[in-house]
Design a protein around this motif. Structure first.
Motif, PDB file in Angstrom:
ATOM      1  N   THR A 136       0.822  -1.205   0.000  1.00 10.11           N
ATOM      2  CA  THR A 136       0.000   0.000   0.000  1.00 10.11           C
ATOM      3  C   THR A 136       0.860   1.260   0.000  1.00 10.11           C
ATOM      4  O   THR A 136       0.598   2.207  -0.747  1.00 10.11           O
ATOM      5  CB  THR A 136      -0.935   0.002   1.222  1.00 10.11           C
ATOM      6  OG1 THR A 136      -1.691  -1.215   1.241  1.00 10.11           O
ATOM      7  CG2 THR A 136      -1.890   1.176   1.170  1.00 10.11           C
ATOM      8  N   VAL A 137       1.893   1.273   0.836  1.00  8.13           N
ATOM      9  CA  VAL A 137       2.786   2.436   0.900  1.00  8.13           C
ATOM     10  C   VAL A 137       3.514   2.628  -0.425  1.00  8.13           C
ATOM     11  O   VAL A 137       3.608   3.747  -0.949  1.00  8.13           O
ATOM     12  CB  VAL A 137       3.801   2.277   2.051  1.00  8.13           C
ATOM     13  CG1 VAL A 137       4.874   3.361   1.982  1.00  8.13           C
ATOM     14  CG2 VAL A 137       3.092   2.325   3.404  1.00  8.13           C
ATOM     15  N   ALA A 138       4.034   1.537  -0.976  1.00  5.03           N
ATOM     16  CA  ALA A 138       4.815   1.632  -2.208  1.00  5.03           C
ATOM     17  C   ALA A 138       3.988   2.165  -3.373  1.00  5.03           C
ATOM     18  O   ALA A 138       4.529   2.811  -4.278  1.00  5.03           O
ATOM     19  CB  ALA A 138       5.394   0.266  -2.563  1.00  5.03           C
ATOM     20  N   ALA A 139       2.688   1.911  -3.346  1.00 10.32           N
ATOM     21  CA  ALA A 139       1.820   2.340  -4.446  1.00 10.32           C
ATOM     22  C   ALA A 139       1.252   3.742  -4.242  1.00 10.32           C
ATOM     23  O   ALA A 139       0.616   4.278  -5.149  1.00 10.32           O
ATOM     24  CB  ALA A 139       0.668   1.339  -4.609  1.00 10.32           C
ATOM     25  N   HIS A 140       1.475   4.321  -3.069  1.00  6.97           N
ATOM     26  CA  HIS A 140       0.863   5.617  -2.763  1.00  6.97           C
ATOM     27  C   HIS A 140       1.729   6.765  -3.286  1.00  6.97           C
ATOM     28  O   HIS A 140       2.935   6.810  -3.020  1.00  6.97           O
ATOM     29  CB  HIS A 140       0.656   5.765  -1.261  1.00  6.97           C
ATOM     30  CG  HIS A 140      -0.355   6.795  -0.902  1.00  6.97           C
ATOM     31  ND1 HIS A 140      -0.115   8.146  -1.007  1.00  6.97           N
ATOM     32  CD2 HIS A 140      -1.637   6.672  -0.457  1.00  6.97           C
ATOM     33  CE1 HIS A 140      -1.188   8.811  -0.625  1.00  6.97           C
ATOM     34  NE2 HIS A 140      -2.129   7.942  -0.291  1.00  6.97           N
ATOM     35  N   LEU A 191       8.261   3.998   0.887  1.00 11.54           N
ATOM     36  CA  LEU A 191       8.683   2.966   1.822  1.00 11.54           C
ATOM     37  C   LEU A 191      10.199   3.037   1.946  1.00 11.54           C
ATOM     38  O   LEU A 191      10.933   2.683   1.009  1.00 11.54           O
ATOM     39  CB  LEU A 191       8.243   1.583   1.334  1.00 11.54           C
ATOM     40  CG  LEU A 191       8.620   0.416   2.258  1.00 11.54           C
ATOM     41  CD1 LEU A 191       8.004   0.599   3.645  1.00 11.54           C
ATOM     42  CD2 LEU A 191       8.177  -0.911   1.651  1.00 11.54           C
ATOM     43  N   ALA A 192      10.665   3.515   3.090  1.00  7.67           N
ATOM     44  CA  ALA A 192      12.091   3.768   3.279  1.00  7.67           C
ATOM     45  C   ALA A 192      12.801   2.641   4.023  1.00  7.67           C
ATOM     46  O   ALA A 192      13.986   2.379   3.780  1.00  7.67           O
ATOM     47  CB  ALA A 192      12.294   5.083   4.036  1.00  7.67           C
ATOM     48  N   LEU A 193      12.075   1.972   4.942  1.00 11.31           N
ATOM     49  CA  LEU A 193      12.751   1.021   5.821  1.00 11.31           C
ATOM     50  C   LEU A 193      11.771  -0.043   6.292  1.00 11.31           C
ATOM     51  O   LEU A 193      10.616   0.261   6.604  1.00 11.31           O
ATOM     52  CB  LEU A 193      13.332   1.775   7.025  1.00 11.31           C
ATOM     53  CG  LEU A 193      14.139   1.005   8.069  1.00 11.31           C
ATOM     54  CD1 LEU A 193      15.378   0.367   7.446  1.00 11.31           C
ATOM     55  CD2 LEU A 193      14.549   1.947   9.208  1.00 11.31           C
ATOM     56  N   VAL A 194      12.237  -1.301   6.327  1.00 13.27           N
ATOM     57  CA  VAL A 194      11.455  -2.418   6.856  1.00 13.27           C
ATOM     58  C   VAL A 194      12.262  -3.072   7.963  1.00 13.27           C
ATOM     59  O   VAL A 194      13.455  -3.360   7.792  1.00 13.27           O
ATOM     60  CB  VAL A 194      11.124  -3.465   5.769  1.00 13.27           C
ATOM     61  CG1 VAL A 194      10.350  -4.634   6.379  1.00 13.27           C
ATOM     62  CG2 VAL A 194      10.341  -2.836   4.628  1.00 13.27           C
ATOM     63  N   LEU A 211      11.368  -8.478   2.123  1.00 13.02           N
ATOM     64  CA  LEU A 211      10.264  -7.558   1.850  1.00 13.02           C
ATOM     65  C   LEU A 211      10.791  -6.211   1.358  1.00 13.02           C
ATOM     66  O   LEU A 211      10.262  -5.638   0.402  1.00 13.02           O
ATOM     67  CB  LEU A 211       9.416  -7.366   3.105  1.00 13.02           C
ATOM     68  CG  LEU A 211       8.212  -6.422   2.964  1.00 13.02           C
ATOM     69  CD1 LEU A 211       7.293  -6.864   1.837  1.00 13.02           C
ATOM     70  CD2 LEU A 211       7.446  -6.332   4.287  1.00 13.02           C
ATOM     71  N   ALA A 212      11.833  -5.702   1.996  1.00 13.83           N
ATOM     72  CA  ALA A 212      12.408  -4.416   1.586  1.00 13.83           C
ATOM     73  C   ALA A 212      12.910  -4.469   0.151  1.00 13.83           C
ATOM     74  O   ALA A 212      12.754  -3.511  -0.620  1.00 13.83           O
ATOM     75  CB  ALA A 212      13.540  -4.026   2.526  1.00 13.83           C
ATOM     76  N   ALA A 213      13.488  -5.591  -0.230  1.00 13.05           N
ATOM     77  CA  ALA A 213      14.047  -5.726  -1.574  1.00 13.05           C
ATOM     78  C   ALA A 213      12.977  -5.628  -2.655  1.00 13.05           C
ATOM     79  O   ALA A 213      13.246  -5.164  -3.767  1.00 13.05           O
ATOM     80  CB  ALA A 213      14.790  -7.055  -1.697  1.00 13.05           C
ATOM     81  N   GLU A 214      11.759  -6.048  -2.337  1.00  9.95           N
ATOM     82  CA  GLU A 214      10.662  -5.976  -3.311  1.00  9.95           C
ATOM     83  C   GLU A 214      10.368  -4.543  -3.727  1.00  9.95           C
ATOM     84  O   GLU A 214       9.904  -4.294  -4.842  1.00  9.95           O
ATOM     85  CB  GLU A 214       9.396  -6.599  -2.724  1.00  9.95           C
ATOM     86  CG  GLU A 214       9.406  -8.095  -2.604  1.00  9.95           C
ATOM     87  CD  GLU A 214       8.055  -8.614  -2.159  1.00  9.95           C
ATOM     88  OE1 GLU A 214       7.026  -8.152  -2.706  1.00  9.95           O
ATOM     89  OE2 GLU A 214       8.018  -9.474  -1.247  1.00  9.95           O
ATOM     90  N   TYR A 215      10.641  -3.600  -2.806  1.00 10.68           N
ATOM     91  CA  TYR A 215      10.237  -2.212  -3.050  1.00 10.68           C
ATOM     92  C   TYR A 215      11.410  -1.230  -3.006  1.00 10.68           C
ATOM     93  O   TYR A 215      11.198  -0.019  -2.933  1.00 10.68           O
ATOM     94  CB  TYR A 215       9.174  -1.812  -2.019  1.00 10.68           C
ATOM     95  CG  TYR A 215       7.945  -2.688  -2.085  1.00 10.68           C
ATOM     96  CD1 TYR A 215       7.027  -2.535  -3.112  1.00 10.68           C
ATOM     97  CD2 TYR A 215       7.738  -3.690  -1.140  1.00 10.68           C
ATOM     98  CE1 TYR A 215       5.903  -3.347  -3.189  1.00 10.68           C
ATOM     99  CE2 TYR A 215       6.609  -4.505  -1.214  1.00 10.68           C
ATOM    100  CZ  TYR A 215       5.703  -4.332  -2.234  1.00 10.68           C
ATOM    101  OH  TYR A 215       4.583  -5.147  -2.315  1.00 10.68           O
ATOM    102  N   GLY A 216      12.616  -1.749  -3.032  1.00  7.87           N
ATOM    103  CA  GLY A 216      13.778  -0.875  -3.061  1.00  7.87           C
ATOM    104  C   GLY A 216      14.015  -0.123  -1.766  1.00  7.87           C
ATOM    105  O   GLY A 216      14.589   0.977  -1.776  1.00  7.87           O
ATOM    106  N   ALA A 217      13.596  -0.700  -0.646  1.00  8.30           N
ATOM    107  CA  ALA A 217      13.768  -0.059   0.659  1.00  8.30           C
ATOM    108  C   ALA A 217      14.971  -0.647   1.395  1.00  8.30           C
ATOM    109  O   ALA A 217      15.509  -1.688   1.017  1.00  8.30           O
ATOM    110  CB  ALA A 217      12.508  -0.233   1.505  1.00  8.30           C
ATOM    111  N   ARG A 218      15.378   0.015   2.456  1.00 11.26           N
ATOM    112  CA  ARG A 218      16.411  -0.521   3.334  1.00 11.26           C
ATOM    113  C   ARG A 218      15.769  -1.470   4.344  1.00 11.26           C
ATOM    114  O   ARG A 218      14.547  -1.479   4.510  1.00 11.26           O
ATOM    115  CB  ARG A 218      17.123   0.615   4.076  1.00 11.26           C
ATOM    116  CG  ARG A 218      17.918   1.537   3.153  1.00 11.26           C
ATOM    117  CD  ARG A 218      18.602   2.661   3.916  1.00 11.26           C
ATOM    118  NE  ARG A 218      17.663   3.650   4.428  1.00 11.26           N
ATOM    119  CZ  ARG A 218      17.393   3.895   5.693  1.00 11.26           C
ATOM    120  NH1 ARG A 218      18.010   3.188   6.642  1.00 11.26           N
ATOM    121  NH2 ARG A 218      16.544   4.824   6.058  1.00 11.26           N
ATOM    122  N   SER A 219      16.582  -2.241   5.042  1.00 11.11           N
ATOM    123  CA  SER A 219      16.058  -3.164   6.038  1.00 11.11           C
ATOM    124  C   SER A 219      16.931  -3.152   7.286  1.00 11.11           C
ATOM    125  O   SER A 219      18.094  -2.745   7.242  1.00 11.11           O
ATOM    126  CB  SER A 219      15.972  -4.590   5.485  1.00 11.11           C
ATOM    127  OG  SER A 219      17.270  -5.100   5.206  1.00 11.11           O
TER     128      SER A 219
END
Length: 329
Positions: free
Chosen positions: A19-23, A28-31, A42-50
């Motif tokens: 939801t965040v990635a599509a908004h 989405l910065a961090l998981v 999960l972070a890798a799916e959206y280019g976020a850090r983990s």
């Protein structure tokens, strides 16, 4: 653009990440998740850090807001830590497994000044919201009875049930909030629990229930829950008033109906689960959260709402186990 971190990379974490990635107003910065490679994947799916430690989220100056999707016993600690770090918070339900945990943290919760919102996403479902708006507009006169039906297509794993806090805290709590959203303060709770699944019965929990809530206004809500439903994710609502009734029916993938020599008006099954059924609700919920944060306006759901829903859940648990009507002060 709001930089958001998610704590918890389980099922609900995946929902929020998508939801965040599509908004368009969020990033989405961090998981964060301490178990295995859940956060990294999960972070890798959206280019976020983990990261694995929640403290990294709270100490990260890049993070504007935190979505708390960690196990329920960590909701209050994570909520407080994020708020103290100046982060806005969107926290999943329930606020805690026991009201004593809320009472122990009352002073700290009362001192929060950053925006805090709770994930009662059904308030934002377009159909349910439209019914509520029609009720508020007086379209059916004074609301007298509310019926909420919520049945899952299949029960969750037994290991999940064991730590969920029970059906009333885990599942019905959404319906308790919906009832309050329509009816206001609830003053009386009567619940009947059912054991239709032997595996869940062995955990000490119920897998189905019928709950009656009486509001201060005299209106009554009836909630029907079941952990299994052969036709899919059964989500319906009916509001009945002096001058009419409003109905929110199940959502299907299409509106196609089939009539032939064997069936008439046959339709597709209900949507499979909450990920599909409430996708719009999660999107609208996030938009409401972002708007409150950016404009400095009150969040649509609050800590007080979360506490009220938990009190009803605890009363329902007591009622189902004792067979008595529980009155709320």
């Amino acid at each position: 653009m709001l930089n958001i971190a998610i704590i918890g990379a389980g099922r609900i974490g995946h929902v929020h990440a998508r939801t965040v990635a599509a908004h368009p107003q969020a990033r989405l910065a961090l998981v964060c998740d301490p178990f295995g490679d859940a956060a990294e994947s999960l972070a890798a799916e959206y280019g976020a850090r983990s990261c694995k430690e929640a403290e990294e989220v709270f100490n990260d100056p890049e993070i504007d807001a935190v979505i708390v999707g960690s196990p329920t016993p960590l909701h209050i600690p994570h909520l407080l830590a994020a708020a103290k770090a100046g982060k806005a918070v969107l926290c999943e339900k329930p606020i805690a497994l026991d009201i004593t945990d809320v009472e122990a943290a009352k002073d700290e919760l009362d001192a929060i000044t950053t925006p805090v919102m709770f994930g009662f996403n059904r308030r934002f479902d377009p159909s349910f919201a439209a019914v509520r708006e029609a009720v508020a507009a007086g379209r059916i006169g004074e609301l007298e009875q509310l019926t909420i039906i919520s049945r899952d297509p299949a029960a969750p794993p037994v290991d999940y049930v064991k730590v969920s806090g029970g059906i009333f805290r885990d599942m019905t709590i959404h319906d308790f909030d919906t009832a309050r959203f329509f009816l206001g303060d609830i003053v009386e709770v009567h619940a009947v629990g059912q054991n239709l699944d032997e595996a869940i019965k062995e955990t000490g929990d119920f897998d189905a229930a019928v709950v009656t809530l009486r509001a201060a206004s005299g209106a009554v809500a009836t909630i029907v829950n079941n952990r299994h439903c052969a036709s899919g994710y059964d989500q319906r609502l009916e509001a009945s008033g002096r001058d009419g009734a409003l109905f929110a029916e199940n959502v299907r993938a299409t509106t196609v109906r089939l009539s032939n020599a064997e069936v008439t008006d046959a339709q597709e099954p209900y949507l499979d689960f909450f990920l599909e059924r409430y996708a719009d609700a999660y999107r609208i919920e996030l938009s409401a959260f972002i708007e409150a944060v950016e404009k400095g306006t009150p969040t649509p759901t609050t800590i007080a709402d979360a506490v009220a829903a938990l009190r009803i859940a605890e009363a329902a648990t007591e009622s189902a186990r004792t067979g008595t009507v529980i009155r709320l002060g």
